[in-house]
Design a protein around this motif. Structure first.
Motif, short mmCIF file in Angstrom:
data_model
loop_
_atom_site.label_atom_id
_atom_site.label_comp_id
_atom_site.label_asym_id
_atom_site.label_seq_id
_atom_site.Cartn_x
_atom_site.Cartn_y
_atom_site.Cartn_z
N LEU A 81 20.30 51.58 28.51
CA LEU A 81 21.59 51.88 29.12
C LEU A 81 22.58 52.48 28.13
O LEU A 81 23.28 53.44 28.46
N GLU A 82 22.67 51.91 26.93
CA GLU A 82 23.64 52.45 25.97
C GLU A 82 23.32 53.91 25.64
O GLU A 82 24.22 54.76 25.62
N HIS A 83 22.05 54.19 25.39
CA HIS A 83 21.64 55.58 25.11
C HIS A 83 22.00 56.47 26.29
O HIS A 83 22.54 57.58 26.11
N ALA A 84 21.71 56.00 27.50
CA ALA A 84 21.98 56.80 28.70
C ALA A 84 23.47 57.11 28.83
O ALA A 84 23.86 58.24 29.12
N VAL A 85 24.31 56.08 28.64
CA VAL A 85 25.75 56.28 28.75
C VAL A 85 26.24 57.29 27.72
O VAL A 85 27.00 58.21 28.04
N ARG A 86 25.81 57.12 26.48
CA ARG A 86 26.28 58.01 25.41
C ARG A 86 25.84 59.45 25.66
O ARG A 86 26.63 60.39 25.49
N GLN A 87 24.61 59.64 26.05
CA GLN A 87 24.11 61.00 26.23
C GLN A 87 24.61 61.64 27.52
O GLN A 87 25.04 62.80 27.53
N ALA A 136 25.95 53.78 39.73
CA ALA A 136 25.43 52.41 39.64
C ALA A 136 23.91 52.41 39.65
O ALA A 136 23.27 51.69 38.85
N GLU A 137 23.32 53.19 40.51
CA GLU A 137 21.86 53.26 40.59
C GLU A 137 21.27 53.78 39.28
O GLU A 137 20.27 53.28 38.77
N TRP A 138 21.91 54.80 38.73
CA TRP A 138 21.46 55.39 37.46
C TRP A 138 21.57 54.38 36.32
O TRP A 138 20.64 54.24 35.51
N CYS A 139 22.67 53.63 36.26
CA CYS A 139 22.84 52.61 35.23
C CYS A 139 21.76 51.53 35.36
O CYS A 139 21.18 51.09 34.36
N GLN A 140 21.51 51.11 36.57
CA GLN A 140 20.51 50.07 36.81
C GLN A 140 19.13 50.55 36.39
O GLN A 140 18.36 49.80 35.77
N GLN A 141 18.79 51.77 36.71
CA GLN A 141 17.49 52.32 36.32
C GLN A 141 17.35 52.37 34.80
O GLN A 141 16.28 52.05 34.26
N ALA A 142 18.42 52.76 34.11
CA ALA A 142 18.38 52.84 32.65
C ALA A 142 18.18 51.47 32.03
O ALA A 142 17.38 51.30 31.10
N ALA A 143 18.90 50.48 32.53
CA ALA A 143 18.78 49.12 31.98
C ALA A 143 17.42 48.51 32.29
O ALA A 143 16.74 48.00 31.39
N GLU A 148 16.43 45.64 29.92
CA GLU A 148 17.74 45.17 29.46
C GLU A 148 18.52 44.51 30.58
O GLU A 148 18.25 44.72 31.77
N THR A 149 19.53 43.74 30.19
CA THR A 149 20.49 43.19 31.14
C THR A 149 21.86 43.75 30.81
O THR A 149 22.12 44.17 29.68
N CYS A 150 22.74 43.73 31.81
CA CYS A 150 24.10 44.23 31.66
C CYS A 150 25.06 43.06 31.88
O CYS A 150 24.83 42.23 32.76
N ALA A 151 26.12 43.00 31.09
CA ALA A 151 27.05 41.87 31.16
C ALA A 151 27.88 41.85 32.43
O ALA A 151 28.46 40.81 32.78
N VAL A 152 28.00 42.98 33.11
CA VAL A 152 28.78 43.06 34.34
C VAL A 152 27.89 43.65 35.43
O VAL A 152 26.90 44.33 35.14
N VAL A 198 25.11 45.31 26.64
CA VAL A 198 23.67 45.40 26.89
C VAL A 198 22.90 44.43 26.00
O VAL A 198 23.16 44.31 24.80
N ARG A 199 21.93 43.72 26.62
CA ARG A 199 21.04 42.82 25.87
C ARG A 199 19.61 42.99 26.39
O ARG A 199 19.40 43.37 27.55
N ARG A 200 18.68 42.70 25.53
CA ARG A 200 17.29 42.69 25.95
C ARG A 200 17.04 41.51 26.88
O ARG A 200 17.56 40.41 26.64
N SER A 201 16.28 41.74 27.93
CA SER A 201 15.95 40.64 28.84
C SER A 201 15.12 39.60 28.12
O SER A 201 14.31 39.91 27.25
N ALA A 202 15.33 38.34 28.52
CA ALA A 202 14.58 37.25 27.87
C ALA A 202 13.10 37.35 28.23
O ALA A 202 12.76 37.71 29.33
#
Length: 202
Positions: A81-87, A136-143, A148-152, A198-202
């Motif tokens: 997700l972070e890479h996706a947002v930045r790029q 939202a769909e794009w963010c979810q796909q990236a994570a 990854e998980t997203c804090a919000v 962003v965090r890695r899923s457990a």
């Protein structure tokens, strides 16, 4: 007039509508004007789009598809997700904002037209639902693609992204200072990345 497949005709009319709307504004664009722009009869125009509202919805959907394409093409979703947002936010700005004032002003006019026209308020709400939905769909796909998980919630993250870009775009439309806009965009990206947590899923 030679036969044109319905899907092709629809795309032609939406393209003509985008040209007319960008040039003449939303209030100044009628079905007749779009028909003239497309080189078809008013009857053909009304057969495909019986009302101006249906035509405007098709234009909004076409813009949403363009945004979705830019987001997909600008980043490798497998890198998180972070890479996706930045790029992708930089890609969005480069491809759909710089040199595209006509597109951005048209979208703002679609919103204000719908909010002012009696009975059309739902069109403005739907417009932003579509913007936020595709983000939202794009963010979810990236994570999820990177485990990854997203804090919000992704819906909230998308609304913040859309709102932040809206503000930057409006300022840029009023005063197209490229250096300032790019610095502000970088600041927005940092805020969004921080919000996402962003965090890695457990």
């Amino acid at each position: 007039m030679p036969y044109v497949e319905a899907s092709v005709r629809r795309r032609q009319l939406v393209a003509a509508a985008r040209t007319a709307l960008s040039r003449d504004g939303v209030p100044g664009t009628s079905l007749r004007a779009v028909a003239a722009e497309a080189g078809v009869s008013l009857g053909t125009m009304q057969y495909v789009f019986p009302s101006k509202e249906l035509l405007l919805r098709a234009v909004i959907e076409d813009v949403v598809s363009e945004i979705a394409e830019v987001l997909r093409d600008s980043a490798d979703l497998g890198k998180g997700l972070e890479h996706a947002v930045r790029q992708a936010l930089v890609g969005f700005w480069t491809r759909l904002v710089v040199g595209r004032a006509d597109l951005q002003v048209m979208q703002y006019e679609l919103t204000t037209y719908a909010l002012r026209a009696a009975g059309q308020e739902g069109l403005a709400r739907w417009q932003y639902e579509r913007y936020c939905g595709v983000v939202a769909e794009w963010c979810q796909q990236a994570a999820q693609g990177a485990g990854e998980t997203c804090a919000v919630p992704f819906g909230r993250l998308a609304r913040v992204i859309v709102a932040s870009l809206d503000g930057l775009i409006l300022q840029y439309a009023c005063d197209p200072n490229d250096t300032r806009a790019r610095e502000d965009l970088e600041a927005v990206i940092e805020m969004i990345v921080s919000l996402a947590g962003v965090r890695r899923s457990a």
